[in-house]
Write a protein that holds these residues in place. Structure first.
Motif, mmCIF file in Angstrom:
data_model
loop_
_atom_site.group_PDB
_atom_site.id
_atom_site.type_symbol
_atom_site.label_atom_id
_atom_site.label_comp_id
_atom_site.label_asym_id
_atom_site.label_seq_id
_atom_site.Cartn_x
_atom_site.Cartn_y
_atom_site.Cartn_z
ATOM 1 N N MET A 1 0.812 -1.200 0.000
ATOM 2 C CA MET A 1 0.000 0.000 0.000
ATOM 3 C C MET A 1 0.858 1.268 0.000
ATOM 4 O O MET A 1 0.581 2.209 -0.718
ATOM 5 N N ILE A 2 1.908 1.277 0.803
ATOM 6 C CA ILE A 2 2.729 2.489 0.895
ATOM 7 C C ILE A 2 3.497 2.757 -0.396
ATOM 8 O O ILE A 2 3.849 3.893 -0.693
ATOM 9 N N LYS A 3 3.700 1.708 -1.210
ATOM 10 C CA LYS A 3 4.389 1.912 -2.480
ATOM 11 C C LYS A 3 3.567 2.777 -3.427
ATOM 12 O O LYS A 3 4.116 3.439 -4.302
ATOM 13 N N VAL A 4 2.263 2.810 -3.260
ATOM 14 C CA VAL A 4 1.394 3.675 -4.060
ATOM 15 C C VAL A 4 1.701 5.140 -3.745
ATOM 16 O O VAL A 4 1.620 5.997 -4.624
ATOM 17 N N VAL A 5 2.091 5.420 -2.529
ATOM 18 C CA VAL A 5 2.452 6.775 -2.115
ATOM 19 C C VAL A 5 3.711 7.235 -2.849
ATOM 20 O O VAL A 5 3.902 8.428 -3.099
ATOM 21 N N TYR A 6 4.551 6.289 -3.234
ATOM 22 C CA TYR A 6 5.796 6.642 -3.909
ATOM 23 C C TYR A 6 5.560 7.215 -5.306
ATOM 24 O O TYR A 6 6.354 8.010 -5.794
ATOM 25 N N LYS A 7 4.479 6.824 -5.964
ATOM 26 C CA LYS A 7 4.229 7.271 -7.342
ATOM 27 C C LYS A 7 4.279 8.791 -7.487
ATOM 28 O O LYS A 7 5.027 9.292 -8.322
ATOM 29 N N PRO A 8 3.509 9.575 -6.715
ATOM 30 C CA PRO A 8 3.608 11.032 -6.871
ATOM 31 C C PRO A 8 4.981 11.573 -6.450
ATOM 32 O O PRO A 8 5.504 12.505 -7.064
ATOM 33 N N PHE A 9 5.574 10.979 -5.427
ATOM 34 C CA PHE A 9 6.908 11.374 -4.986
ATOM 35 C C PHE A 9 7.917 11.131 -6.110
ATOM 36 O O PHE A 9 8.737 11.999 -6.426
ATOM 37 N N GLY A 10 7.843 9.965 -6.728
ATOM 38 C CA GLY A 10 8.734 9.631 -7.832
ATOM 39 C C GLY A 10 8.541 10.544 -9.026
ATOM 40 O O GLY A 10 9.496 10.893 -9.716
ATOM 41 N N LEU A 11 7.297 10.950 -9.278
ATOM 42 C CA LEU A 11 7.015 11.866 -10.379
ATOM 43 C C LEU A 11 7.662 13.221 -10.135
ATOM 44 O O LEU A 11 8.280 13.800 -11.040
ATOM 45 N N ILE A 12 7.566 13.718 -8.926
ATOM 46 C CA ILE A 12 8.184 15.008 -8.580
ATOM 47 C C ILE A 12 9.706 14.919 -8.718
ATOM 48 O O ILE A 12 10.341 15.810 -9.284
ATOM 49 N N VAL A 13 10.287 13.824 -8.237
ATOM 50 C CA VAL A 13 11.731 13.624 -8.357
ATOM 51 C C VAL A 13 12.137 13.572 -9.827
ATOM 52 O O VAL A 13 13.143 14.159 -10.228
ATOM 53 N N SER A 14 11.337 12.926 -10.669
ATOM 54 C CA SER A 14 11.639 12.835 -12.096
ATOM 55 C C SER A 14 11.597 14.192 -12.780
ATOM 56 O O SER A 14 12.451 14.506 -13.611
ATOM 57 N N VAL A 15 10.599 15.005 -12.439
ATOM 58 C CA VAL A 15 10.493 16.342 -13.035
ATOM 59 C C VAL A 15 11.696 17.197 -12.625
ATOM 60 O O VAL A 15 12.309 17.873 -13.463
ATOM 61 N N LEU A 16 12.039 17.152 -11.357
ATOM 62 C CA LEU A 16 13.210 17.899 -10.892
ATOM 63 C C LEU A 16 14.485 17.396 -11.573
ATOM 64 O O LEU A 16 15.359 18.189 -11.939
ATOM 65 N N GLY A 17 14.579 16.097 -11.773
ATOM 66 C CA GLY A 17 15.728 15.526 -12.462
ATOM 67 C C GLY A 17 15.812 16.003 -13.909
ATOM 68 O O GLY A 17 16.906 16.283 -14.414
ATOM 69 N N GLY A 18 14.675 16.101 -14.580
ATOM 70 C CA GLY A 18 14.653 16.610 -15.950
ATOM 71 C C GLY A 18 15.132 18.047 -16.042
ATOM 72 O O GLY A 18 15.892 18.405 -16.948
ATOM 73 N N LEU A 19 14.697 18.856 -15.088
ATOM 74 C CA LEU A 19 15.143 20.255 -15.061
ATOM 75 C C LEU A 19 16.647 20.341 -14.800
ATOM 76 O O LEU A 19 17.359 21.122 -15.446
#
Length: 98
Positions: A1-19
């Motif tokens: 269940m807690i791994k579902v919480v990672y999805k938005p966190f991972g998305l934010i990290v990915s966007v910051l990584g792209g920048l």
């Protein structure tokens, strides 16, 4: 269940990584080529070597930054929640494997 919480966190990290990757690539290209702009593949005045070198460097920078950001995000998430967000062998979240 807690791994579902990672999805938005991972998305934010990915966007910051792209920048970060975009800014890093621009700085590296300026240092290597002594030019302000990166070559556009559709620019008639640019040669194949310059276009392909730019594309290879761009890919390498983005792949390296993505891997570093994904790993750092996973380690941070594991430290905060005690759960590793991806595939895991039974290793404690405080393990600093790299």
């Amino acid at each position: 269940m807690i791994k579902v919480v990672y999805k938005p966190f991972g998305l934010i990290v990915s966007v910051l990584g792209g920048l970060l990757a975009s800014a890093l690539f621009t700085r590296v290209w300026r240092a290597i080529a002594s030019e302000e702009d990166t070559p556009d593949p559709m620019d008639r005045d640019r040669g194949w070597a310059e276009i392909l070198a730019s594309a290879a460097l761009h890919g390498a920078v983005f792949a390296g930054v993505k891997a570093a950001m994904d790993r750092a995000g996973a380690i941070g998430f594991a430290h905060a929640t005690g759960t590793w967000p991806g595939k895991s062998s039974e290793v404690a979240p405080n393990d600093e494997r790299g």
